[in-house]
Design a protein around this motif. Structure first.
Motif, PDB file in Angstrom:
ATOM      1  N   GLU A   1       0.840  -1.212   0.000  1.00 52.68           N
ATOM      2  CA  GLU A   1       0.000   0.000   0.000  1.00 52.68           C
ATOM      3  C   GLU A   1       0.873   1.261   0.000  1.00 52.68           C
ATOM      4  OE1 GLU A   1      -3.279   0.387  -0.190  1.00 52.68           O
ATOM      5  OE2 GLU A   1      -4.017  -1.645   0.162  1.00 52.68           O
ATOM      6  N   SER A   2       1.880   1.266   0.862  1.00 55.00           N
ATOM      7  CA  SER A   2       2.767   2.435   0.945  1.00 55.00           C
ATOM      8  C   SER A   2       3.520   2.645  -0.366  1.00 55.00           C
ATOM      9  CB  SER A   2       3.755   2.275   2.102  1.00 55.00           C
ATOM     10  OG  SER A   2       3.083   2.246   3.332  1.00 55.00           O
TER      11      SER A   2
ATOM     12  N   LEU B   1       4.332   5.616  -5.424  1.00 53.68           N
ATOM     13  CA  LEU B   1       4.407   5.608  -6.894  1.00 53.68           C
ATOM     14  C   LEU B   1       3.329   6.511  -7.498  1.00 53.68           C
ATOM     15  CD1 LEU B   1       5.196   1.839  -7.515  1.00 53.68           C
ATOM     16  CD2 LEU B   1       6.713   3.786  -7.946  1.00 53.68           C
ATOM     17  N   PHE B   2       2.108   6.435  -6.982  1.00 47.88           N
ATOM     18  CA  PHE B   2       1.027   7.268  -7.510  1.00 47.88           C
ATOM     19  C   PHE B   2       1.295   8.749  -7.259  1.00 47.88           C
ATOM     20  CE2 PHE B   2      -2.282   3.627  -7.035  1.00 47.88           C
ATOM     21  CZ  PHE B   2      -1.817   3.055  -8.206  1.00 47.88           C
ATOM     22  N   ALA B   3       1.975   9.060  -6.169  1.00 52.01           N
ATOM     23  CA  ALA B   3       2.282  10.458  -5.834  1.00 52.01           C
ATOM     24  C   ALA B   3       3.529  10.959  -6.567  1.00 52.01           C
ATOM     25  CB  ALA B   3       2.490  10.598  -4.322  1.00 52.01           C
ATOM     26  N   GLY B   4       4.217  10.047  -7.278  1.00 53.25           N
ATOM     27  CA  GLY B   4       5.429  10.459  -7.989  1.00 53.25           C
ATOM     28  C   GLY B   4       6.612  10.665  -7.053  1.00 53.25           C
ATOM     29  N   LYS B   5       6.616   9.943  -5.911  1.00 51.40           N
ATOM     30  CA  LYS B   5       7.691  10.086  -4.928  1.00 51.40           C
ATOM     31  C   LYS B   5       8.284   8.724  -4.567  1.00 51.40           C
ATOM     32  CE  LYS B   5       5.681  14.261  -3.104  1.00 51.40           C
ATOM     33  NZ  LYS B   5       5.154  14.985  -1.984  1.00 51.40           N
ATOM     34  N   PRO B   6       8.836   8.029  -5.565  1.00 50.51           N
ATOM     35  CA  PRO B   6       9.401   6.704  -5.277  1.00 50.51           C
ATOM     36  C   PRO B   6      10.669   6.822  -4.421  1.00 50.51           C
ATOM     37  CG  PRO B   6      10.020   7.380  -7.473  1.00 50.51           C
ATOM     38  CD  PRO B   6       9.057   8.426  -6.953  1.00 50.51           C
ATOM     39  N   GLN B   7      10.960   5.763  -3.692  1.00 46.88           N
ATOM     40  CA  GLN B   7      12.170   5.723  -2.881  1.00 46.88           C
ATOM     41  C   GLN B   7      13.173   4.709  -3.401  1.00 46.88           C
ATOM     42  OE1 GLN B   7      10.736   4.887   1.072  1.00 46.88           O
ATOM     43  NE2 GLN B   7      10.023   6.989   1.402  1.00 46.88           N
TER      44      GLN B   7
END
Length: 140
Positions: free
Chosen positions: A20-21, A26-32
């Motif tokens: 989920e996290s 990914l949907f927010a465009g903030k991959p780690q």
């Protein structure tokens, strides 16, 4: 998410939370941990679970598929990039048209100057054959 949802997903609550996290990042465009493309490979890599484990999370994958079907696979960064490319291409087309118009005007001016030079030279030659001279006009 409820315990029943985890049972349907056939993954542990911890794994479901990781997926989920990862999906939210990914949907927010903030991959780690990935390049951020909206692919299932990036989902399991971002969540740091195996592909097989992700595949058992059918409820999460259904939400992933619904989101991708509704919003497309383009990340926010890719959407901005595509908009920038479209804007730059439009600007390039406008500048190309402007350059083409200026080139035509320049060619027309060069043709007119060449014709005037030719006419001027012919007049000077004619005047020279008649024995006359060209006297410059002076402003006093």
């Amino acid at each position: 998410m409820s315990a029943d949802a985890h049972a349907v997903d056939r993954v542990s609550p911890r794994t479901a939370q990781a997926l989920e996290s990862a999906m939210e990042r990914l949907f927010a465009g903030k991959p780690q941990r990935t390049d951020g493309r909206l692919t299932k490979e990036n989902l399991w890599r971002e969540a740091q679970v195996s592909r097989a484990t992700m595949n058992r999370a059918t409820g999460i994958l259904a939400r992933w598929d619904a989101h991708v079907a509704h919003h497309g696979k383009t990340t926010p960064g890719e959407a901005r990039r595509d908009e920038d490319i479209t804007r730059i291409r439009r600007k390039l087309a406008d500048k190309t048209q402007e350059c083409t118009a200026l080139k035509r005007k320049l060619q027309a001016a060069a043709t007119a100057i060449a014709a005037l030079h030719h006419d001027n030279q012919a007049l000077r030659d004619e005047l020279g054959r008649r024995g006359g001279t060209v006297v410059p006009l002076r402003r006093d």
